[in-house]
Structures are given as C-alpha cells and as structure tokens.
Design an enzyme around this catalytic site. Structure first.
Site, short mmCIF file in Angstrom:
data_model
loop_
_atom_site.label_atom_id
_atom_site.label_comp_id
_atom_site.label_asym_id
_atom_site.label_seq_id
_atom_site.Cartn_x
_atom_site.Cartn_y
_atom_site.Cartn_z
CE LYS A 1 -5.69 2.26 -22.93
NZ LYS A 1 -4.59 1.74 -22.16
CD GLN B 1 -1.58 -0.38 -22.44
OE1 GLN B 1 -2.20 0.58 -22.87
NE2 GLN B 1 -2.12 -1.25 -21.62
CG ASP C 1 -3.47 5.07 -16.56
OD1 ASP C 1 -4.61 4.71 -16.88
OD2 ASP C 1 -2.42 4.61 -17.06
#
Ligand code: NDP
Length: 286
Positions: A53, A97, A120
C-alpha cells in the site's frame, strides 16, 4: 482456453489515471491525497500488504503515513490514534489492517473512522450508502472486480451471477455491486445445499471462500467468467486462489489468476478511494 484477466495490467492502467488526477489536484489546489495505514502486531502477510500500500501511494504521488503498533496495543490506544488521524487535515484515508489482535473489537475500530476517511468503506454509513446505491467509496475488493469486468467489456446486465462467500468485506458488497449493474445474483455460503448445482448456473462466478481448489472444473458452466478472490497459501509457500485454475481455464471464457488477478486491483481501488476523499474535501472547502 479462457482469456486470462490480467489484474496487474488493469491496476497499472488505473493507478496511472490516479497519478495524473493527483498531479492535477496538486497543481490546482496544492492538495496531496494522504493515506494512513495502521498495522497492529507483526502478521507477516499483513506486513506485506502494508508495504504494498505504501509503494502504491508513492507510485500515485500520495502522502502516506504508516503506523506499526505492538500486538499488545489496547483498543483505547488504537482509538486515540484514529481520533488524531480523523483530525489531521493531511490525511484523507485511514486504513486499519485486519485482522486485529483479540483484545480489539474490529467493528468499534471501523466505526471510529470518520465516514469521509473510511476508504475501506466498511463502516455503517458507507455500507448503508452502498445498499442505497449512493456512495462516495466502494469496498476495494468488490470494486476492483467490477473494474476488471468493465475493462474486459464483460457486461453483467441480465446475467446469472453467483457469489460464493457472504463476508461483509467481500461477498455481500460484491453481490450488491453486481445487483446495481442489473445482474441476477445468488449468494452462496457454507449452508448452501448443493453448491455445484448453483455454481453451474453462473454466467459470472465469483469465489471468495479462502480454500485452495475449492471450485473445481465440474462446478463451472462452460463459457463462464470466473473471478477468483481467494488468497490461500499452499504448503510450498506459494499463493493460490479458490479455483482449480489449470482445469477451470479449459472451460471458462475469462478467468483471473492468483496472484495477479483481483489482488492488485484491491490496492488500486484503495488509491482511488483516497483520491476521491481528497477531491471531496476540496469540494467541501470551496
Ligand atoms: P471469510 O472467511 O470472512 O468468508 C468466507 C466465506 O466463505 C463465508 O461466507 C463462508 O460461509 C464461505 N464458505 C466457507 N466454506 C464454504 C463452503 N464449504 N461452501 C460455501 N461457502 C463456504 O473470508 P473473506 O470474505 O474475508 O475472504 C475470502 C477469501 O478472499 C480469503 O481467501 C481472503 O484471503 C481473500 N481476500 C482477498 C482479497 C483480495 O484482495 N484478493 C481481499 C479480501 C479477501 P459462512 O458465512 O456460511 O461461514
């Protein structure tokens, strides 16, 4: 033989567009999209995802911050960091995460992120918006699958689409996005009676289960489009998906490989959501 859907190629195509839009945004307003990635604990797969990322942020010209917190971090400590990032104007997206250590409730963490920085798209507000079809961000993996279909000009309207897996992060939103594109959608899960009978109906079959060789060739309709979301590690350490790729590619019309299929798209869509967040911030200011 099926045409291989090249997720690497499509992800570079998308990231290049993001890079160009980012440069324009910077020139026009001085704004640089910013992404904060938080990792709690030292799960090796998660460390790789976080590194990827960060690299994608560099590629697209974003500002990025990464936080690697110890495995014994308390929920309060994590929520404090999220609160600070919510207030930090240089951060447009916050990603925690998953999975998190047991002492931390993942939903509480997701809900602590401001909806406009929830890149997200997992929190209640964003999930609700997706249901209604009025969203700013889409969850990265299902959105990545839709981009792949679009790139290869695969129209799902009126088609039978079967999604195997009903998780909140992949299966359910995947079904919703296919529905928004006018597919007839069936969602399967571990209690589905006679799974092969259902998957054999699919013009587009998406598997998000997490088991190697779970979908065998006899479960696939000849000519189907087969999308493999699964990421599994084989005993030799190599990655594979849910689909028996070697046999399935003899039957399908299109198929995604693992690695190099859906995976790279997930990160590209995260970049897209972060850029969208920065662009929306600019709109709110003007
Ligand atoms: P979950 O474990 O949350 O969900 C798995 C789903 O598979 C569940 O809905 C479960 O059903 C279903 N399932 C399990 N066994 C069967 C069975 N025998 N028959 C039918 N359905 C079954 O996983 P995720 O959705 O988080 O992830 C799925 C896979 O996708 C994993 O391999 C993950 O690593 C990968 N992934 C890949 C990403 C990418 O970027 N490519 C991103 C995110 C995930 P039930 O609900 O009944 O238990």
């Amino acid at each position: 033989m099926a045409q291989i859907i090249d997720g690497k190629e499509v992800s570079v195509f998308i990231k290049d567009k993001i890079k160009a839009r980012t440069a324009q945004l910077k020139e026009k307003s001085g704004l640089v999209p910013g992404l904060a990635v938080i990792l709690v604990g030292s799960d090796s797969a998660s460390q790789i995802y976080v590194r990827n990322k960060k690299q994608a942020c560099e590629y697209c010209g974003f500002y990025s911050e990464s936080y690697e917190l110890p495995a014994d971090t308390t929920q309060d400590q994590l929520l404090e960091l999220i609160d600070a990032l919510n207030k930090n104007d240089s951060i447009d997206g916050i990603l925690v995460q998953m999975p998190l250590p047991k002492q931390i409730d993942p939903q509480a963490v997701t809900e602590a992120i401001l909806p406009e920085k929830d890149v997200d798209a997992f929190n209640f507000v964003n999930v609700g918006r997706i249901m209604l079809g009025e969203y700013n961000f889409l969850p990265c993996t299902p959105a990545g699958v839709m981009e792949l279909l679009r790139y290869y000009k695969i129209d799902v309207s009126g088609k039978e689409c079967v999604v195997v897996g009903r998780s909140n992060i992949v299966g359910k939103p995947m079904a919703m996005l296919l529905l928004h594109e006018n597919a007839t959608v069936t969602i399967c899960h571990s209690k589905t009676a006679d799974l092969p009978a259902v998957t054999r109906r699919a013009d587009v079959l998406v598997s998000a289960v997490g088991r190697p060789c779970f979908i065998t060739a006899d479960m696939i309709k000849p000519g189907a489009v087969v999308i493999d979301v699964g990421i599994n590690r084989k005993p030799d350490g190599k990655l594979c998906g849910d689909i028996d790729f070697t046999e399935a590619q003899k039957i399908a019309s299109f198929i995604t490989p693992v690695p190099g299929g859906v995976g790279p798209m997930t990160i590209a869509m995260l970049m897209q959501n972060t850029l969208t967040s920065a662009e929306l911030k600019l709109k709110r200011r003007n």
